[in-house]
Design a protein around this motif. Sequence first.
Motif, PDB file in Angstrom:
ATOM      1  N   ILE A   1     -44.137  33.586 -29.546  1.00  9.84           N
ATOM      2  CA  ILE A   1     -45.067  32.456 -29.445  1.00  9.84           C
ATOM      3  C   ILE A   1     -45.331  31.926 -30.844  1.00  9.84           C
ATOM      4  CG2 ILE A   1     -47.458  31.817 -28.947  1.00  9.84           C
ATOM      5  CD1 ILE A   1     -47.384  33.792 -26.611  1.00  9.84           C
ATOM      6  N   CYS A   2     -45.274  30.605 -30.993  1.00 10.72           N
ATOM      7  CA  CYS A   2     -45.596  29.927 -32.254  1.00 10.72           C
ATOM      8  C   CYS A   2     -46.612  28.833 -31.937  1.00 10.72           C
ATOM      9  CB  CYS A   2     -44.344  29.321 -32.882  1.00 10.72           C
ATOM     10  SG  CYS A   2     -43.143  30.539 -33.454  1.00 10.72           S
TER      11      CYS A   2
ATOM     12  N   VAL B   1     -44.498  27.801 -39.063  1.00 12.10           N
ATOM     13  CA  VAL B   1     -44.665  28.850 -38.057  1.00 12.10           C
ATOM     14  C   VAL B   1     -43.353  29.115 -37.316  1.00 12.10           C
ATOM     15  CG1 VAL B   1     -45.449  27.331 -36.179  1.00 12.10           C
ATOM     16  CG2 VAL B   1     -46.182  29.734 -36.246  1.00 12.10           C
ATOM     17  N   PHE B   2     -42.542  28.072 -37.115  1.00 14.36           N
ATOM     18  CA  PHE B   2     -41.242  28.249 -36.465  1.00 14.36           C
ATOM     19  C   PHE B   2     -40.284  29.016 -37.369  1.00 14.36           C
ATOM     20  CE2 PHE B   2     -42.756  24.218 -34.448  1.00 14.36           C
ATOM     21  CZ  PHE B   2     -42.957  24.740 -33.177  1.00 14.36           C
ATOM     22  N   LEU B   3     -40.282  28.684 -38.648  1.00 13.92           N
ATOM     23  CA  LEU B   3     -39.412  29.388 -39.588  1.00 13.92           C
ATOM     24  C   LEU B   3     -39.839  30.853 -39.720  1.00 13.92           C
ATOM     25  CD1 LEU B   3     -39.086  26.596 -42.294  1.00 13.92           C
ATOM     26  CD2 LEU B   3     -37.311  27.371 -40.702  1.00 13.92           C
TER      27      LEU B   3
ATOM     28  N   ALA C   1     -37.693  22.290 -38.747  1.00  6.17           N
ATOM     29  CA  ALA C   1     -37.202  23.657 -38.976  1.00  6.17           C
ATOM     30  C   ALA C   1     -35.721  23.794 -38.650  1.00  6.17           C
ATOM     31  CB  ALA C   1     -38.009  24.640 -38.126  1.00  6.17           C
ATOM     32  N   GLY C   2     -35.110  22.742 -38.120  1.00  4.45           N
ATOM     33  CA  GLY C   2     -33.689  22.785 -37.785  1.00  4.45           C
ATOM     34  C   GLY C   2     -33.411  23.386 -36.417  1.00  4.45           C
TER      35      GLY C   2
ATOM     36  N   ALA D   1     -38.456  32.689 -36.622  1.00  5.73           N
ATOM     37  CA  ALA D   1     -37.018  32.941 -36.751  1.00  5.73           C
ATOM     38  C   ALA D   1     -36.733  34.055 -37.749  1.00  5.73           C
ATOM     39  CB  ALA D   1     -36.310  31.656 -37.163  1.00  5.73           C
ATOM     40  N   ALA D   2     -37.457  34.058 -38.868  1.00  5.38           N
ATOM     41  CA  ALA D   2     -37.249  35.078 -39.894  1.00  5.38           C
ATOM     42  C   ALA D   2     -37.624  36.469 -39.384  1.00  5.38           C
ATOM     43  CB  ALA D   2     -38.064  34.736 -41.142  1.00  5.38           C
ATOM     44  N   GLU D   3     -38.666  36.557 -38.578  1.00  7.05           N
ATOM     45  CA  GLU D   3     -39.081  37.848 -38.035  1.00  7.05           C
ATOM     46  C   GLU D   3     -37.987  38.480 -37.182  1.00  7.05           C
ATOM     47  OE1 GLU D   3     -42.232  39.784 -38.108  1.00  7.05           O
ATOM     48  OE2 GLU D   3     -42.107  38.694 -40.005  1.00  7.05           O
TER      49      GLU D   3
END
Length: 226
Positions: free
Chosen positions: A101-102, A144-146, A175-176, A149-151
């Motif tokens: 969730i973001c 928050v989206f990046l 964020a792509g 994804a990083a997590e």
Amino acid sequence: MLVLFDCDGVLVDSEIIASRVDSERLAAIGYDISVQEMSHRFAGLTWERIAKLIEADLGHSLPEGFHAETDKELDERLAKDLQIIPGVQEMLDKLDYQRCICSNSSPERLKISLTKTKLYDRFRPYIFSAVAVRNKQPKPSPDVFLHGAAEFGVDPKDCVVVEDSTHGIHGARAAGMRVIGFTGGSHSWPGHADALTAAGAVTVINRMADLPAMVDALAAWNPDED
């Protein structure tokens, strides 16, 4: 593949409750705005951003303590009246991808909403509040989206976001990531789907039952091959 869900208006039917609370409280101080206009104009924004826009309309600041009192009333209404978006539990049973969730909501508000709708345990610990990660910038910032994804160690191009607001879509696109728009919340309005498409959603759905097949299709589609 990672699916990143907005919370309010996507997983839980909270936007309509927030719009009602805000409309009622603003009317009491002389700022008349319908529930529908609150949803249409402000859905997906933080209260700080909403307050600045309303203060610009009013030509003066909102009363001292207005935000805190509104927040308290909204938390009480959510704890009492909040409902899950129809079909979310069944959709999660069928969705065979990593998920998180973001949201622009605070961690405390997310805990209230997700606990009330029995979704907290289906996502924790991957519940990310934009105001608590990275530079604490809310959507339409992509932060928050990046962070999500990083997590998971997933490339943004392999992420699909589910959003009900244009602000959220702008953040996801920045964020792509690809975005599926959602119009199944009670706050949806005529033209909602068109607004999400114009903001950059690759498709729009209004039933959670349609989401797993749509994500499958996006997972199989490589836009670099077009």
